[in-house]
Design an enzyme around this catalytic site. Structure first.
Site, PDB file in Angstrom:
ATOM      1  N   ASP A  95       6.410   0.720  -0.941  1.00  0.00           N
ATOM      2  CA  ASP A  95       5.911   0.009   0.178  1.00  0.00           C
ATOM      3  C   ASP A  95       7.004   0.121   1.453  1.00  0.00           C
ATOM      4  O   ASP A  95       8.289   0.099   1.140  1.00  0.00           O
ATOM      5  CB  ASP A  95       5.730  -1.472  -0.234  1.00  0.00           C
ATOM      6  CG  ASP A  95       5.162  -2.737   1.105  1.00  0.00           C
ATOM      7  OD1 ASP A  95       4.210  -2.335   1.410  1.00  0.00           O
ATOM      8  OD2 ASP A  95       6.154  -3.109   1.480  1.00  0.00           O
ATOM      9  N   HIS A 142       9.905  -9.039   0.931  1.00  0.00           N
ATOM     10  CA  HIS A 142      11.271  -7.888   1.201  1.00  0.00           C
ATOM     11  C   HIS A 142      12.346  -9.004   1.415  1.00  0.00           C
ATOM     12  O   HIS A 142      12.630  -9.862   2.377  1.00  0.00           O
ATOM     13  CB  HIS A 142      11.015  -7.322   2.583  1.00  0.00           C
ATOM     14  CG  HIS A 142       9.988  -6.453   2.388  1.00  0.00           C
ATOM     15  ND1 HIS A 142       9.691  -5.114   1.815  1.00  0.00           N
ATOM     16  CD2 HIS A 142       8.678  -6.597   2.996  1.00  0.00           C
ATOM     17  CE1 HIS A 142       8.553  -4.378   2.099  1.00  0.00           C
ATOM     18  NE2 HIS A 142       7.978  -5.551   2.523  1.00  0.00           N
ATOM     19  N   HIS A 202       0.711   1.135  -0.236  1.00  0.00           N
ATOM     20  CA  HIS A 202       0.923   0.466   1.306  1.00  0.00           C
ATOM     21  C   HIS A 202       0.150   1.746   1.979  1.00  0.00           C
ATOM     22  O   HIS A 202       0.370   2.872   2.035  1.00  0.00           O
ATOM     23  CB  HIS A 202       2.241   0.562   1.755  1.00  0.00           C
ATOM     24  CG  HIS A 202       2.378   0.492   3.032  1.00  0.00           C
ATOM     25  ND1 HIS A 202       3.261  -0.138   3.928  1.00  0.00           N
ATOM     26  CD2 HIS A 202       2.113   1.502   4.198  1.00  0.00           C
ATOM     27  CE1 HIS A 202       3.301  -0.027   5.035  1.00  0.00           C
ATOM     28  NE2 HIS A 202       2.629   0.906   5.302  1.00  0.00           N
ATOM     29  N   ASN A 229      12.204  -1.258  -0.973  1.00  0.00           N
ATOM     30  CA  ASN A 229      12.862  -0.615   0.364  1.00  0.00           C
ATOM     31  C   ASN A 229      14.090  -1.211   0.642  1.00  0.00           C
ATOM     32  O   ASN A 229      14.347  -1.560   1.902  1.00  0.00           O
ATOM     33  CB  ASN A 229      11.720  -0.478   1.445  1.00  0.00           C
ATOM     34  CG  ASN A 229      11.239  -1.954   1.913  1.00  0.00           C
ATOM     35  OD1 ASN A 229      11.302  -2.925   1.452  1.00  0.00           O
ATOM     36  ND2 ASN A 229      10.528  -1.971   2.874  1.00  0.00           N
ATOM     37  N   PHE A 268       8.628  -3.349  12.620  1.00  0.00           N
ATOM     38  CA  PHE A 268       7.497  -3.954  12.041  1.00  0.00           C
ATOM     39  C   PHE A 268       7.972  -5.077  11.231  1.00  0.00           C
ATOM     40  O   PHE A 268       8.700  -4.839  10.378  1.00  0.00           O
ATOM     41  CB  PHE A 268       6.619  -2.762  11.302  1.00  0.00           C
ATOM     42  CG  PHE A 268       5.805  -1.813  12.124  1.00  0.00           C
ATOM     43  CD1 PHE A 268       4.729  -1.959  12.702  1.00  0.00           C
ATOM     44  CD2 PHE A 268       6.504  -0.519  12.386  1.00  0.00           C
ATOM     45  CE1 PHE A 268       3.943  -1.080  13.395  1.00  0.00           C
ATOM     46  CE2 PHE A 268       5.752   0.495  13.249  1.00  0.00           C
ATOM     47  CZ  PHE A 268       4.386   0.129  13.636  1.00  0.00           C
ATOM     48  N   HIS A 299       4.528  -9.560  -3.095  1.00  0.00           N
ATOM     49  CA  HIS A 299       5.054  -8.580  -2.271  1.00  0.00           C
ATOM     50  C   HIS A 299       5.924  -9.483  -1.253  1.00  0.00           C
ATOM     51  O   HIS A 299       5.422  -9.977  -0.455  1.00  0.00           O
ATOM     52  CB  HIS A 299       3.685  -8.213  -1.448  1.00  0.00           C
ATOM     53  CG  HIS A 299       3.902  -7.258  -0.385  1.00  0.00           C
ATOM     54  ND1 HIS A 299       3.024  -6.338  -0.179  1.00  0.00           N
ATOM     55  CD2 HIS A 299       5.108  -6.722   0.099  1.00  0.00           C
ATOM     56  CE1 HIS A 299       3.575  -5.260   0.700  1.00  0.00           C
ATOM     57  NE2 HIS A 299       4.860  -5.666   0.817  1.00  0.00           N
ATOM     58  N   ARG A 319      15.614  -7.532   1.087  1.00  0.00           N
ATOM     59  CA  ARG A 319      16.581  -6.559   1.531  1.00  0.00           C
ATOM     60  C   ARG A 319      17.767  -6.438   1.023  1.00  0.00           C
ATOM     61  O   ARG A 319      18.553  -5.756   1.506  1.00  0.00           O
ATOM     62  CB  ARG A 319      16.762  -7.296   3.077  1.00  0.00           C
ATOM     63  CG  ARG A 319      15.535  -7.637   3.870  1.00  0.00           C
ATOM     64  CD  ARG A 319      14.891  -6.389   4.288  1.00  0.00           C
ATOM     65  NE  ARG A 319      13.860  -6.660   5.318  1.00  0.00           N
ATOM     66  CZ  ARG A 319      12.755  -5.962   5.550  1.00  0.00           C
ATOM     67  NH1 ARG A 319      12.598  -4.970   4.915  1.00  0.00           N
ATOM     68  NH2 ARG A 319      11.882  -6.284   6.571  1.00  0.00           N
ATOM     69  N   ASP A 329       4.218 -10.385   2.334  1.00  0.00           N
ATOM     70  CA  ASP A 329       4.714  -9.276   3.064  1.00  0.00           C
ATOM     71  C   ASP A 329       5.928  -9.851   3.666  1.00  0.00           C
ATOM     72  O   ASP A 329       6.012  -9.299   5.103  1.00  0.00           O
ATOM     73  CB  ASP A 329       3.707  -8.557   3.601  1.00  0.00           C
ATOM     74  CG  ASP A 329       4.301  -7.181   4.141  1.00  0.00           C
ATOM     75  OD1 ASP A 329       5.372  -6.825   3.594  1.00  0.00           O
ATOM     76  OD2 ASP A 329       3.746  -6.570   5.003  1.00  0.00           O
TER      77      ASP A 329
HETATM   78  O1  DOR Z   1       5.465  -4.935   8.669  1.00  0.00           O
HETATM   79  C1  DOR Z   1       5.865  -4.603   7.691  1.00  0.00           C
HETATM   80  N1  DOR Z   1       7.311  -4.645   7.379  1.00  0.00           N
HETATM   81  N2  DOR Z   1       5.049  -3.947   6.880  1.00  0.00           N
HETATM   82  C2  DOR Z   1       5.624  -3.257   5.810  1.00  0.00           C
HETATM   83  O2  DOR Z   1       4.863  -2.512   4.892  1.00  0.00           O
HETATM   84  C3  DOR Z   1       6.867  -3.127   5.552  1.00  0.00           C
HETATM   85  C4  DOR Z   1       7.738  -4.067   5.929  1.00  0.00           C
HETATM   86  C5  DOR Z   1       9.355  -3.992   6.030  1.00  0.00           C
HETATM   87  O3  DOR Z   1       9.811  -3.573   5.347  1.00  0.00           O
HETATM   88  O4  DOR Z   1       9.982  -4.447   7.246  1.00  0.00           O
END
Ligand code: DOR
Length: 453
Positions: free
Chosen positions: A163, A73, A190, A105, A347, A71, A75, A329
């Site tokens: 997610d 990101h 999620h 995402n 976040f 898990h 980007r 994450d």
């Molecule tokens: O804090 C987070 N940021 N939680 C998530 O589930 C997504 C992630 C994000 O893509 O920035």
């Protein structure tokens, strides 16, 4: 420090080999040759080592299978100002991760074959560790209509997730879980009941009240965990729960397991190491050169940092095996999206480069054994991903030479200016951690070496 072309035989001499899949925790040698593990076990005689082998003295170091992160990101495509496949995988190599599964995402979302192909091509060109895309559950991650799950499977995704957002619609969740029976891959949810979040930005509790920030109750997670467990039980489908953060969620999974529900789950380093007190500037007994910071937006993450009681329950769940694995994450963000008010900040925490150092505190404090920690970073995630990933979670002879060498006792201070990740958003800036990656190898190539820079 990345050298992608280096693939001479390598001998790691005198390391503590921790290979939980084979039940090994003993001092010995690891030899890699032609991209594979030639042997990982007893000390080798000089005659067993080919000429021209590069030798790495590893007394006091731990050699383990490279970590698998199911898990993170990366980007790309769409948010290259936050991270790219090149910078995210370089950060992974610095953190000892040799396999990454990246969340969809992105913009466009990874919800069709063409985007999977794009991620694959960019990874082939730029990645220094293995990258496997996760496909979206719904088209555009909008939660309205199922994505073409079969097309995504043929294109090579390793799981499905929306997610960043939950799969809100229970009927879509039900259907997607039913499809996992044929597709043989999990749906990763999620869990966040938005009706209970009400614009919350940190864990509900006295700290949120004192800071005057809207809170997110534990039930926002637990309500959806319950719904999903019930749907997994009904359909028999394959459910994986992302980033559990509450004691109640751990109990729900424990009970569901006892009923035979097909569920796996993960926890993130930040939820095992930090509490909501960090938003108040409290740092426990950690040594930190940066000094306390309240309203620090780098503590803003979804799910939120929670109470000490939750952290304790997550550690117990991890030790017990109710929680299958640790996933980062890793959520890199640009400075501008964090240098705003707490409420307006994005976040997410940048995790790949601090994961091992923070997790080693669990071992140093006697909460879990080193072998359990390595298991939850290797064998655990490989089980969630299925049998084709077993080869990446072991140092067995003949498997791809993906490994990490780390010093369990090296103390270092987090300095985000040295991050390979573009995301410097971590509350651990200036914090002293104990446990540092020294070398990371993928397919027998040294993709990271710590030269003490
Ligand atoms: O804090 C987070 N940021 N939680 C998530 O589930 C997504 C992630 C994000 O893509 O920035």
């Amino acid at each position: 420090m990345v050298n992608r072309n280096y693939n001479r035989p390598v001998l790691i001499k005198g390391a503590r080999i921790v290979d939980p899949g084979r039940g090994i925790d003993a001092v010995g040698d690891v030899l890699t040759q032609e991209g594979r593990i030639a042997s990982a076990g007893p000390v080798l005689a000089p005659s067993d080592v080919p000429d021209g082998t590069h030798s790495i003295p590893a007394n006091g170091l731990v050699a383990a299978p490279g970590f698998i992160d199911l898990h993170c990101h990366l980007r790309e495509p769409g948010y290259e100002y936050k991270e790219t496949i090149a910078t995210g995988t370089a950060a992974a190599a610095r953190g000892g991760f040799t396999t990454l599964c990246c969340m969809p995402n992105t913009d466009p979302a990874i919800d069709n074959e063409a985007v999977v192909e794009l991620v694959r091509r960019r990874s082939d060109a730029d990645a220094v560790v293995r990258v496997f895309p996760i496909g979206a559950v719904t088209k555009g991650r909008k939660g309205k209509e199922l994505a073409e799950m079969e097309e995504l499977a043929s294109a090579g995704v390793v799981a499905y997730s929306d997610d960043g957002d939950p799969v809100y619609d229970p009927n879509i969740m039900r259907l997607s879980l039913t499809y996992t029976l044929d597709l043989g891959m999990p749906v990763i949810n999620h869990c966040q009941e938005n009706g209970l979040c009400c614009g919350g930005v940190m864990a509900e509790g006295w700290i949120a009240t004192r800071l005057g920030l809207p809170g997110i109750p534990a039930s926002a997670e637990e309500a959806m965990v319950s719904r999903d467990l019930s749907l997994a039980e009904m359909t028999g489908g394959w459910l994986h729960l992302a980033h559990l953060s509450t004691a109640g969620s751990v109990d729900l999974v424990r009970q569901a397991r006892q009923r035979g529900v097909s569920v796996t789950c993960e926890v993130c380093p930040q939820h095992l190491y930090l509490t909501d007190e960090w938003a108040l500037g409290y740092q426990g007994d950690l040594r930190c050169t940066a000094g306390p910071r309240n309203y620090d937006t780098s503590t803003k993450v979804y799910p939120p940092l929670r109470s000490r009681k939750d952290v304790e329950a997550l550690i117990e769940g991890l030790a017990e095996g109710v929680i299958d694995c640790i996933a980062t994450d890793h959520a890199p963000h640009e400075v501008a999206s964090k240098q705003v008010t707490y409420q307006d900040a994005s976040f997410g925490i940048s995790v790949l480069e601090t994961a091992l150092g923070s997790l080693m505190s669990l071992v140093h404090d006697g909460r879990i054994s080193l072998s359990t920690l390595v298991d939850r970073l290797t064998v655990g995630p490989s089980r969630v991903l299925g049998p084709s990933f077993e080869k990446y979670a072991t140092l067995e002879t003949g498997t791809p030479a993906d490994l990490v060498l780390f010093d369990p006792n090296a103390e270092w201070t987090v300095d985000t200016r040295r991050f390979a990740s573009k995301g410097r958003n971590t509350p651990l800036e200036g914090v002293e951690l104990k446990g540092r990656v020294v070398t990371t190898m993928v397919d027998g190539r040294l993709v990271y070496q710590d030269y003490g820079d």
